[in-house]
Motif scaffolding. Structure first.
Motif, mmCIF file in Angstrom:
data_model
loop_
_atom_site.group_PDB
_atom_site.id
_atom_site.type_symbol
_atom_site.label_atom_id
_atom_site.label_comp_id
_atom_site.label_asym_id
_atom_site.label_seq_id
_atom_site.Cartn_x
_atom_site.Cartn_y
_atom_site.Cartn_z
ATOM 1 N N LYS A 104 0.817 -1.222 0.000
ATOM 2 C CA LYS A 104 0.000 0.000 0.000
ATOM 3 C C LYS A 104 0.850 1.271 0.000
ATOM 4 N N ILE A 105 2.174 1.128 0.181
ATOM 5 C CA ILE A 105 3.005 2.333 0.311
ATOM 6 C C ILE A 105 3.911 2.527 -0.903
ATOM 7 N N ASP A 106 4.280 3.790 -1.130
ATOM 8 C CA ASP A 106 5.223 4.109 -2.202
ATOM 9 C C ASP A 106 6.649 4.192 -1.669
ATOM 10 N N ALA A 107 6.790 4.598 -0.419
ATOM 11 C CA ALA A 107 8.140 4.772 0.133
ATOM 12 C C ALA A 107 8.113 4.729 1.653
ATOM 13 N N VAL A 108 9.285 4.460 2.212
ATOM 14 C CA VAL A 108 9.499 4.537 3.661
ATOM 15 C C VAL A 108 10.336 5.781 3.920
ATOM 16 N N MET A 109 9.927 6.576 4.901
ATOM 17 C CA MET A 109 10.728 7.741 5.259
ATOM 18 C C MET A 109 11.632 7.394 6.439
ATOM 19 N N LEU A 110 12.916 7.694 6.271
ATOM 20 C CA LEU A 110 13.916 7.359 7.288
ATOM 21 C C LEU A 110 14.471 8.656 7.881
ATOM 22 N N PRO A 111 14.185 8.928 9.179
ATOM 23 C CA PRO A 111 14.635 10.188 9.767
ATOM 24 C C PRO A 111 16.081 10.101 10.252
ATOM 25 N N LYS A 112 16.653 11.273 10.509
ATOM 26 C CA LYS A 112 17.981 11.387 11.159
ATOM 27 C C LYS A 112 19.030 10.483 10.526
ATOM 28 N N VAL A 113 19.075 10.513 9.210
ATOM 29 C CA VAL A 113 20.083 9.715 8.504
ATOM 30 C C VAL A 113 21.464 10.299 8.803
ATOM 31 N N GLN A 114 22.353 9.435 9.252
ATOM 32 C CA GLN A 114 23.704 9.893 9.613
ATOM 33 C C GLN A 114 24.756 9.412 8.625
ATOM 34 N N THR A 115 24.577 8.180 8.128
ATOM 35 C CA THR A 115 25.601 7.598 7.245
ATOM 36 C C THR A 115 24.917 6.883 6.080
ATOM 37 N N PRO A 116 25.642 6.672 4.980
ATOM 38 C CA PRO A 116 25.069 5.890 3.874
ATOM 39 C C PRO A 116 24.628 4.495 4.339
ATOM 40 N N GLY A 117 25.266 3.989 5.399
ATOM 41 C CA GLY A 117 24.893 2.664 5.930
ATOM 42 C C GLY A 117 23.442 2.598 6.391
ATOM 43 N N ASP A 118 22.915 3.711 6.905
ATOM 44 C CA ASP A 118 21.501 3.722 7.332
ATOM 45 C C ASP A 118 20.585 3.429 6.140
ATOM 46 N N ILE A 119 20.933 4.029 5.004
ATOM 47 C CA ILE A 119 20.128 3.848 3.784
ATOM 48 C C ILE A 119 20.323 2.418 3.264
ATOM 49 N N GLU A 120 21.580 1.984 3.282
ATOM 50 C CA GLU A 120 21.892 0.667 2.738
ATOM 51 C C GLU A 120 21.166 -0.435 3.522
ATOM 52 N N MET A 121 21.183 -0.322 4.838
ATOM 53 C CA MET A 121 20.489 -1.316 5.669
ATOM 54 C C MET A 121 18.992 -1.320 5.351
ATOM 55 N N THR A 122 18.414 -0.133 5.244
ATOM 56 C CA THR A 122 16.977 -0.033 4.971
ATOM 57 C C THR A 122 16.669 -0.632 3.601
ATOM 58 N N CYS A 123 17.532 -0.328 2.642
ATOM 59 C CA CYS A 123 17.361 -0.842 1.286
ATOM 60 C C CYS A 123 17.414 -2.372 1.271
ATOM 61 N N LYS A 124 18.361 -2.941 2.013
ATOM 62 C CA LYS A 124 18.496 -4.409 2.034
ATOM 63 C C LYS A 124 17.321 -5.071 2.736
ATOM 64 N N LEU A 125 16.872 -4.481 3.822
ATOM 65 C CA LEU A 125 15.709 -5.048 4.514
ATOM 66 C C LEU A 125 14.470 -4.991 3.621
ATOM 67 N N LEU A 126 14.289 -3.848 2.928
ATOM 68 C CA LEU A 126 13.134 -3.737 2.023
ATOM 69 C C LEU A 126 13.217 -4.794 0.928
ATOM 70 N N SER A 127 14.422 -4.988 0.366
ATOM 71 C CA SER A 127 14.589 -6.002 -0.683
ATOM 72 C C SER A 127 14.259 -7.394 -0.150
ATOM 73 N N GLN A 128 14.681 -7.677 1.086
ATOM 74 C CA GLN A 128 14.375 -8.971 1.712
ATOM 75 C C GLN A 128 12.865 -9.213 1.748
ATOM 76 N N ILE A 129 12.151 -8.191 2.210
ATOM 77 C CA ILE A 129 10.694 -8.345 2.337
ATOM 78 C C ILE A 129 10.062 -8.481 0.948
ATOM 79 N N GLU A 130 10.518 -7.635 0.011
ATOM 80 C CA GLU A 130 9.968 -7.690 -1.350
ATOM 81 C C GLU A 130 10.205 -9.073 -1.967
#
Ligand code: COA
Ligand code: MG
Length: 293
Positions: A104-130
Motif C-alpha cells: 500500500k506504500i510508495d516509500a518509507v521515510m527514514l529520519p535522522k540519517v547519519q551515514t550511507p549505511g543507514d540507507i543501505e540497511m533499509t534498502c536491504k531489509l526492504l529487498s528482503q521483504i519484497e
C-alpha cells in the motif's frame, strides 16, 4: 529545519508540492488523511508519537493503510515514517509495517540519517521483504531525512554574513538533489496558525529551488500547494517545451530542439519537467493552442 531527499525510485516521481504529516497515534487524523489534498502524506511513527505509544501506532498505521479508502480521495503518494536507526523501534517499525502493508506504500521515510549505511540497511531489509513476498524488487522507495544541518548551523550565522545564513545550506542541498535527479523538500512550519509566516517561508524556499514543503495541519496544505503551483502561462510554456523536445527526439535530432526561440538543452528540459509535473499535480491542463491564420 529538515530536508528530505527521495531515493531514485523505480517509477517516475510525481510532484510533491506538499508532504503532509499524520501522527500514527491519532485515529482521528488517520481517518481524515485520505481526504486531504496533499501530494504526499506520511503516516508518522517518529517525533509525533510518544515512546510508550509506538507499538500501538504501528498497528493503527497498518490498519489505516489496509482499510482506509485511499483510492477515491485526491491522488497522493503514500509514505510512512519509521523511527531512526539509533532507536529500539526502527527494525520493528520497518519489518512489521512493510510485511503487513508494504503493497500500500510508495516509500518509507527514514529520519535522522547519519551515514550511507543507514540507507543501505533499509534498502536491504526492504529487498528482503519484497523478495520473500514475491513483490517487484525495488518498488518501495526510501526518503532520507537529512537533519544534520541543524547541528551545523546551531551556532548561528558568522558575524558579517550577508542575508539569511540558511540560504547557503539550502542551495547546497538543492544542487546535490538536482545532480542526483531527486526532489528536495523543506521541513515543517511549526506555527500552524500563522498563515502569513507560512507563506513567506514557503515563497523563500521555492525561490531557493526546493520542490515542496511539509505540512502538519490541514489548513497549511492549500497555502503551500498554491505557492508551488506554476501559473497557467508558465505551465503552458513548460508543456510546450517538453512537446517540442519529444518531437525533436522522435526526428532523431535531440540537442538541437528549439521552442519559442529558445534552444532546449537537458538543463531547461529538466526545469520544464519540474514545472509541468507541479502543474499536473494541481490539475492544470494545457490551454488550447491558437492556430495562425
Ligand atoms: N492530519 C490529519 N488531520 C489533521 C491533522 C493532521 N496532521 N491535524 C489536524 N487534523 C484534523 C483535525 O482532526 C480536525 O478534523 P475535523 O475538522 O474533522 O474535526 C481538523 O483537522 C482541524 O484540526 P484542528 O482542531 O484545527 O487542530 P488540532 O488542534 O486537532 O491539532 C495539531 C493541531 C498541531 C496538534 C495537529 O495538527 C498535529 O498533531 N499535527 C501534526 C504534527 C506532526 O506531525 N508533527 C511531527 C512532524 S514535525
Ligand atoms: Mg524531526
Amino acid at each position: 529545519m529538515s530536508v528530505l531527499l527521495q531515493s531514485a525510485p523505480s517509477r517516475p516521481t510525481r510532484s510533491r508540492r506538499t508532504c503532509h504529516s499524520v501522527p500514527g497515534s491519532s485515529e482521528k487524523f488517520l481517518a481524515k488523511a485520505p481526504s486531504l489534498a496533499a501530494d504526499q502524506i506520511f503516516l508518522d511513527l517518529e517525533d509525533s508519537v510518544a515512546r510508550g505509544a509506538k507499538a500501538e501506532a504501528r498497528g493503527a498505521i497498518i490498519q489505516a493503510l489496509n482499510e482506509n479508502d485511499w483510492a477515491s480521495g485526491p491522488q497522493k503518494t503514500i509514505v510512512y515514517r519509521v523511527n531512526g536507526t539509533d532507536t529500539p523501534f526502527y527494525y520493528r517499525d520497518l519489518i512489521d509495517v512493510v510485511e503487513a502493508a508494504g503493497d500500500k506504500i510508495d516509500a518509507v521515510m527514514l529520519p535522522k540519517v547519519q551515514t550511507p549505511g543507514d540507507i543501505e540497511m533499509t534498502c536491504k531489509l526492504l529487498s528482503q521483504i519484497e523478495m520473500s513476498k514475491g513483490w517487484e524488487l525495488g518498488r518501495i522507495g526510501i526518503e532520507a531525512q537529512i537533519e544534520d544541518a541543524k547541528g551545523l548551523i546551531a551556532g548561528g550565522a558568522p558575524a558579517g554574513y550577508p542575508g539569511d545564513h540558511l540560504n547557503y545550506l539550502y542551495s547546497k542541498i538543492v544542487v546535490a538533489a538536482r545532480a542526483a535527479g531527486i526532489q528536495a523538500i523543506d521541513g515543517p512550519y511549526a506555527a500552524f496558525k500563522d498563515e502569513e509566516g507560512l507563506k513567506v517561508r514557503t515563497q523563500l524556499v521555492r525561490a531557493l529551488g526546493l520542490d515542496g514543503k511539509w505540512t502538519i495541519h490541514p489548513a497549511q496544505i492549500d497555502v503551500v500547494n498554491a505557492i508551488f503551483t506554476p501559473s497557467q502561462e508558465q505551465y503552458d510554456h513548460a508543456e510546450g517545451m517538453l512537446a517540442a523536445y519529444e518531437e525533436a527526439a522522435d526526428r532523431g535530432d535531440q540537442g538541437a530542439a528549439i521552442y519559442d526561440g529558445e534552444m532546449i538543452d537537458e538543463a531547461n528540459r529538466k526545469m520544464a519537467e519540474r514545472l509541468a509535473k507541479a502543474g499536473r499535480a494541481a490539475g492544470l491542463t494545457p490551454s488550447p493552442t491558437t492556430t495562425e491564420a
